[in-house]
Enzyme design. Sequence first.
Site, PDB file in Angstrom:
ATOM      1  N   GLY A 196       0.828  -1.210   0.000  1.00  0.00           N
ATOM      2  CA  GLY A 196       0.000   0.000   0.000  1.00  0.00           C
ATOM      3  C   GLY A 196       0.856   1.251   0.000  1.00  0.00           C
ATOM      4  CG  ASN A 197      -0.284   4.640  -1.597  1.00  0.00           C
ATOM      5  OD1 ASN A 197      -0.958   5.508  -1.082  1.00  0.00           O
ATOM      6  ND2 ASN A 197      -0.712   3.910  -2.642  1.00  0.00           N
ATOM      7  NE  ARG A 198       5.209   6.801   4.590  1.00  0.00           N
ATOM      8  CZ  ARG A 198       5.397   6.105   5.703  1.00  0.00           C
ATOM      9  NH1 ARG A 198       4.431   6.028   6.597  1.00  0.00           N
ATOM     10  NH2 ARG A 198       6.524   5.471   5.896  1.00  0.00           N
TER      11      ARG A 198
END
Length: 409
Positions: free
Chosen positions: A206-208
Amino acid sequence: MRILLGVSGGIAAYKAVLLLRLLREQGHAVRVIPTRAALEFVGAPTFEALSGEPVSTEVFDDVPGVQHVSLGQHADLVIVAPATADLMARAAAGLADDLLTTTLLAARCPVVLAPAMHTEMWDHPATRANVATLRERGVHVIEPASGRLTGADTGPGRLPDPEDIAREALSLVDGPPAENLDLAGRRVVVSAGGTREAIDPVRFIGNRSSGRQGVALAQAAAARGADVTLVAANLAQDVTDQVLAGPRACSVVQVESTTELRDAVRAVGAEADVVVMAAAVADFRPAVTPDAKIKKVPGQGPAPIELVENPDILAEIAHDRLRPGQVVVGFAAETGDAGGSVLEHGRAKARRKGADLIAVNAVGSGRGFGTESNEVTILDGAGDVVGLASGTKREVADALWDAVAKLLP
Ligand code: CTP
């Protein structure tokens, strides 16, 4: 709307009474949180009678209700008027020594400070630095008015009129005044959040991205009259709450992976006048996703995860134009590196993607992801700068829609 009205201790506290009455007359639920010093100027019964709600200054009142966090968590808007130099210093430092400052730390809705003080105090480098820090964090600090101060002196530092404070503060939630309906009749799709690519049933890449900028774009477009569909990829919980509680509803399609995001954007995008890809999309996904959890085999080390490339949704839509005359907008989240600056990477991306507009923003080291404010350079498809925007994510959103509106037939 549920509004918290903070009042700090200055002579202008009497004007907070007028602001309270005005907000109540407009139908808002208002809870007043004065500081101890504010109660030297205006008594608690005045605020209680006009708001119809209890008034306390301390975190030790109503402890079972955990009101030092619950008040901020459930508010749609916080206004502090007047905001004294001391209150702004405490807020800038993140102090939590009374109910108002704890509430400012807990609030995730727009926060508006209306300063009032003598010109010397407003101009002091300490106050200037505190105001700059607060603005950088996305707090909306209204410019004080100029005019007669407490004594015989005049200059900047006067609390603006309650009507002006109310108008400026409410526009942060409702968007610009209703007459700016320049997107009325337009169908708009905005993707927001960050995709998750399943490694197995319990793990993902995933990412932020919190989705805040995409949600601000969707809400700004809705406030300008557009018919908006938000394609939401794994938004932070408070951001989802904000979408559902917004003054004008958007349709929301929830997705998780890039494949789902692509299908959803293409499906609703077929009817759209504008597609904005604000989501942070994973460039790669695991080639296979087993149905069962991948087990660790002691002593064998990790099994490599083979990745395959995801489709570039923005480039595809920019190329295909799902509808004639459709305007396609992308984002370029860049850190800059040895290969080029943030803007150079943004320019290259603008040319590569074929979109009509690309909003370039610097990310990393606390910038961009998850923050309340943003700063973008708007480029056209050739990579030329057509606009700059900074401020709250809502202000950036409106600047981007201004640029989009110029391209719409
Ligand atoms: N984007 C997309 N599909 C992808 C990757 C990105 O639609 N597979 C979109 C994003 O929504 C954004 C723009 O493309 O609007 C740029 O995203 P970004 O992650 O900055 O760029 P990448 O194309 O991934 O390039 P790089 O990783 O080299 O920076």
